[in-house]
Design an enzyme around this catalytic site. Structure first.
Site, mmCIF file in Angstrom:
data_model
loop_
_atom_site.group_PDB
_atom_site.id
_atom_site.type_symbol
_atom_site.label_atom_id
_atom_site.label_comp_id
_atom_site.label_asym_id
_atom_site.label_seq_id
_atom_site.Cartn_x
_atom_site.Cartn_y
_atom_site.Cartn_z
ATOM 1 N N GLN A 1 -12.303 -47.154 -7.754
ATOM 2 C CA GLN A 1 -12.489 -48.582 -7.530
ATOM 3 C C GLN A 1 -13.203 -48.877 -6.213
ATOM 4 O OE1 GLN A 1 -9.027 -51.548 -6.860
ATOM 5 N NE2 GLN A 1 -9.975 -52.108 -8.795
ATOM 6 N N LEU B 1 -11.012 -53.425 4.949
ATOM 7 C CA LEU B 1 -10.809 -54.370 3.854
ATOM 8 C C LEU B 1 -10.611 -55.820 4.281
ATOM 9 C CD1 LEU B 1 -10.430 -54.081 0.726
ATOM 10 C CD2 LEU B 1 -8.035 -54.532 1.178
ATOM 11 N N GLY C 1 6.825 -42.852 -2.623
ATOM 12 C CA GLY C 1 7.754 -41.797 -2.229
ATOM 13 C C GLY C 1 9.092 -42.369 -1.779
HETATM 14 C C1 LIG Z 1 -6.449 -51.705 3.026
HETATM 15 C C2 LIG Z 1 -5.711 -51.681 1.719
HETATM 16 C C3 LIG Z 1 -5.113 -52.835 1.244
HETATM 17 C C4 LIG Z 1 -4.421 -52.807 0.037
HETATM 18 N N1 LIG Z 1 -3.822 -53.961 -0.415
HETATM 19 C C5 LIG Z 1 -3.101 -53.923 -1.567
HETATM 20 C C6 LIG Z 1 -2.391 -55.085 -2.013
HETATM 21 O O1 LIG Z 1 -2.374 -56.122 -1.363
HETATM 22 N N2 LIG Z 1 -1.711 -54.998 -3.176
HETATM 23 C C7 LIG Z 1 -1.670 -53.851 -3.919
HETATM 24 O O2 LIG Z 1 -1.024 -53.845 -4.965
HETATM 25 N N3 LIG Z 1 -2.313 -52.740 -3.497
HETATM 26 C C8 LIG Z 1 -3.014 -52.746 -2.344
HETATM 27 N N4 LIG Z 1 -3.653 -51.613 -1.926
HETATM 28 C C9 LIG Z 1 -3.441 -50.354 -2.646
HETATM 29 C C10 LIG Z 1 -2.107 -49.762 -2.255
HETATM 30 O O3 LIG Z 1 -1.764 -50.128 -0.946
HETATM 31 C C11 LIG Z 1 -2.105 -48.225 -2.347
HETATM 32 O O4 LIG Z 1 -2.570 -47.844 -3.616
HETATM 33 C C12 LIG Z 1 -0.686 -47.718 -2.161
HETATM 34 O O5 LIG Z 1 -0.146 -48.168 -0.935
HETATM 35 C C13 LIG Z 1 -0.538 -46.205 -2.245
HETATM 36 O O6 LIG Z 1 0.821 -45.920 -2.025
HETATM 37 P P1 LIG Z 1 1.429 -44.476 -2.191
HETATM 38 O O7 LIG Z 1 2.896 -44.610 -1.952
HETATM 39 O O8 LIG Z 1 0.990 -43.898 -3.465
HETATM 40 O O9 LIG Z 1 0.754 -43.633 -1.033
HETATM 41 P P2 LIG Z 1 0.463 -43.953 0.519
HETATM 42 O O10 LIG Z 1 1.096 -45.200 0.984
HETATM 43 O O11 LIG Z 1 -0.996 -43.791 0.700
HETATM 44 O O12 LIG Z 1 1.217 -42.765 1.229
HETATM 45 C C14 LIG Z 1 0.842 -41.422 1.050
HETATM 46 C C15 LIG Z 1 1.886 -40.577 1.717
HETATM 47 O O13 LIG Z 1 1.642 -39.205 1.423
HETATM 48 C C16 LIG Z 1 1.771 -38.439 2.574
HETATM 49 N N5 LIG Z 1 0.950 -37.232 2.418
HETATM 50 C C17 LIG Z 1 -0.320 -37.132 1.975
HETATM 51 N N6 LIG Z 1 -0.717 -35.850 1.968
HETATM 52 C C18 LIG Z 1 0.320 -35.135 2.403
HETATM 53 C C19 LIG Z 1 0.540 -33.759 2.642
HETATM 54 N N7 LIG Z 1 -0.409 -32.851 2.425
HETATM 55 N N8 LIG Z 1 1.743 -33.363 3.119
HETATM 56 C C20 LIG Z 1 2.715 -34.264 3.391
HETATM 57 N N9 LIG Z 1 2.565 -35.578 3.176
HETATM 58 C C21 LIG Z 1 1.390 -36.010 2.700
HETATM 59 C C22 LIG Z 1 1.329 -39.349 3.704
HETATM 60 O O14 LIG Z 1 1.890 -38.931 4.927
HETATM 61 C C23 LIG Z 1 1.907 -40.685 3.230
HETATM 62 O O15 LIG Z 1 3.255 -40.799 3.634
HETATM 63 C C24 LIG Z 1 -4.347 -51.612 -0.712
HETATM 64 C C25 LIG Z 1 -4.939 -50.457 -0.232
HETATM 65 C C26 LIG Z 1 -5.631 -50.486 0.964
HETATM 66 C C27 LIG Z 1 -6.284 -49.225 1.424
#
Ligand SMILES: Cc1cc2nc3c(=O)[nH]c(=O)nc-3n(C[C@H](O)[C@H](O)[C@H](O)COP(=O)(O)OP(=O)(O)OC[C@H]3O[C@@H](n4cnc5c(N)ncnc54)[C@H](O)[C@@H]3O)c2cc1C
Length: 572
Positions: free
Chosen positions: A235, A247, A16
């Protein structure tokens, strides 16, 4: 609160934020997040972001593309994998220039380490491709992008929940929000809505995800008629701390850690002779569960050991300090001298909202829904196919997040505000009042049952009978959910109410996962069917699409884009 924006970005994780930064100045941009932006799950990413920089050893983007395709068990759309791998170096240097404090080599270049499934020369052996900042890579990238968003003056609304998505005459028209602090419900209009709400690992009992990963954006698209792609591909990360699921990054094995069974035997070379402990996640998770099922778990229990004792205390402190403190805090284990008990934990959703290469959401007929965009874990480009490689998610977020932001600007002429024909605020208010008045079951009980069912019937191993039974039970919970109730009737800071609303998303997505997983009668990547143990390219080299139709869920299929690499047997 201002109720009209040119572009609304929902979610302030890396996808985002990166998208919002790309939307040009002339646009009024609103960023809505249910948690404070830096608490998004992206901040928990530990191990790194992949790019063939060749800083530690020779590497090439073609090898990275190949690994992404083979890691995804050939379900990856290869045009997407090519875009990801080719753009990776630019994306990482861009982060560096924004100020991300990566670890450095002795020469001052960005340091890199090995990660599962990333290889040199099309599979010859592990290559150092992950760019990292100790074991808090997501944290530093998220903080940096958040700083940039503040600098740019983007309107940020924290602790504001999207509770509905509005599509009018086939064009995205805005969202309905619920403000945690006041309980106010608003209809927020927009010409473009970008869903970046992350994954939904909270569908499962044991998972590595934060509490807010409930898949709201994915579910609201689904409820509004958007198909979801490849939902069966969930996954399981091999190394969650037993029994919590917190993790331990693959970086621990990238730095030299090894897995051992209850006999003290290092078993991964038997399953993956070339990559061993650094095989892709689906392979390692199945190996661990096989060891456990065959009675070789530690002390007869359902876990194995991750042994970091060969690394030495200094290296652990320098490169894996968060992880070693997790082991100390949660288990009282000193990882420099004792092995860490680990078990597979639900980690990442390969499937989600289908998009083109520029984040445009694809509707039922496969063409873009005007004004609707998605990026990040909520989206399915599909660049991860049937199994994502470690470090490719952070890369996906910044590469495809940026492209989605750009697409909004490119589409400017065709975007417009729409009149909303329904009184959405009234509809949602009465829905919330009904929950507050009800005397039915509580969300916590329904949620606990859902998560147990999903864990029992649709984890690392699956079969038809268990999943069919699981689906019946999920549907019965959905029935009970209709009269869900909460004790807290407060207007302000009513997190119980949001728990109840989030549960609707989780249940809807659990159903979509099961329906998709039952249909796919083969084994591919993270989807391993005990009753169909072979990959079946003849019948199943295609994406699964599930749509909420008038008479329940409908399944259709979409071809996989194959450009450079014809499917081959997958050995590591
Ligand atoms: C512990 C862990 C370690 C990881 N390590 C790695 C790594 O080293 N390398 C790698 O490539 N990937 C890694 N991953 C995977 C990766 O971090 C995630 O896939 C990624 O961060 C998801 O990012 P995103 O921007 O899609 O969403 P997120 O970072 O999950 O953010 C989601 C956003 O949506 C908002 N949101 C959700 N629902 C609503 C709603 N109804 N209304 C308003 N806002 C909402 C939340 O507030 C948040 O801001 C890891 C994942 C985890 C869980």
């Amino acid at each position: 609160m201002e109720l009209q924006f040119d572009a609304l970005v929902v979610g302030s994780g890396l996808a985002g934020l990166r998208a919002a930064l790309e939307i040009p100045e002339g646009f009024k941009v609103g960023l809505v997040s249910k948690v404070f932006p830096t608490r998004s799950h992206s901040g928990a990413a530990q191990g790194g972001i992949g790019a063939a920089l060749s800083n530690e050893e020779p590497d090439s983007w073609e090898w990275h593309m190949f690994d992404t395709v083979k890691g995804g068990d050939y379900l990856t759309d290869q045009d997407a994998a090519e875009t990801l791998a080719m753009d990776a170096a630019r994306a990482v240097y861009e982060l560096e220039h924004m100020g991300v404090p990566f670890n450095r080599t002795a020469e001052g270049r960005i340091a890199q380490r090995a990660f599962g499934g990333h290889t040199r020369n099309f599979g010859e052996g592990p290559v150092k491709r992950s760019c990292y900042a100790a074991d808090r890579t997501g944290r530093v990238v998220l903080d940096t992008l958040f700083g940039k968003a503040l600098e740019k003056g983007i309107h940020i609304f924290s602790e504001v929940y999207m509770i509905d998505l509005i599509i009018e005459k086939g064009h995205a028209a805005g969202i309905v929000t619920y403000d945690l602090a006041t309980g106010a419900i608003h209809n927020v209009k927009a010409k473009a809505v970008l869903i970046a709400t992350g994954g939904f690992g909270r569908v499962y009992k044991t998972n590595s995800n934060c509490f807010s990963n409930t898949g709201d954006g994915v579910y609201l698209c689904f409820r509004n008629g958007t198909p979801l792609e490849d939902m069966e591909f969930v996954q399981f990360h091999p190394t969650g701390i037993y029994p919590l699921g917190v993790l331990v990054s693959e970086a621990a094995r990238g730095e030299g850690g090894v897995l051992k069974n209850g006999l003290g035997f290092r078993f991964m070379p038997d399953y993956a002779p070339t990559l061993k402990d650094l095989a892709p996640r689906d392979v390692v998770s199945r190996a661990i569960d096989t060891e456990i099922r065959q009675g070789r778990g530690v002390n007869g229990k359902d876990y194995v050991h991750l042994d970091l004792t060969g690394l030495g205390a200094d290296k652990i402190e320098e490169k894996l300090s968060d992880i070693s403190s997790f082991a100390r805090i949660y288990l009282g284990v000193d990882s420099a001298t004792q092995p860490i008990p680990v078990t597979p934990t639900c980690h990442y959703m390969m499937g989600g909202i289908p998009t083109d290469l520029n984040g445009r959401v694809l509707g039922k007929n496969g063409t873009p829904i005007p004004g609707l965009y998605a990026a990040g874990e909520a989206a399915c480009v599909s660049v991860h196919g049937a199994n994502r490689l470690g470090t490719n998610s952070l890369l996906d977020l910044v590469v495809f997040g940026r492209r989605a932001g750009r697409a909004i600007a490119q589409d400017e002429k065709s975007l417009h505000f729409s009149d909303v024909s329904r009184d959405v605020v009234k509809e949602l208010t009465s829905k919330i009042n009904a929950i507050k008045r009800s005397n039915g079951p509580k969300p916590a009980n329904l949620r606990a049952r859902m998560r147990q069912i999903m864990t029992d019937c649709c984890s690392v191993f699956r079969n038809n009978d268990d999943m069919v039974k699981g689906l019946e039970e999920i549907r019965s919970i959905q029935e009970q959910y209709r009269s869900v109730s909460i004790d807290n009737r407060a207007e302000k800071f009513n997190t119980d109410l949001l728990d109840a609303i989030e549960l609707e998303s989780l249940l809807g997505l659990a159903e979509a996962i099961l329906v998709s997983a039952i249909v796919r009668t083969e084994s591919r990547g993270a989807h391993y069917r005990e009753d169909y143990p072979e990959r079946d390219d003849h019948n199943w080299l295609k994406h699964t699409m599930v749509t909420a139709g008038a008479n329940g869920l409908e399944i259709s299929f979409k071809p996989v884009k194959i450009t450079k690499f014809e499917p081959k047997a997958r050995t590591f």
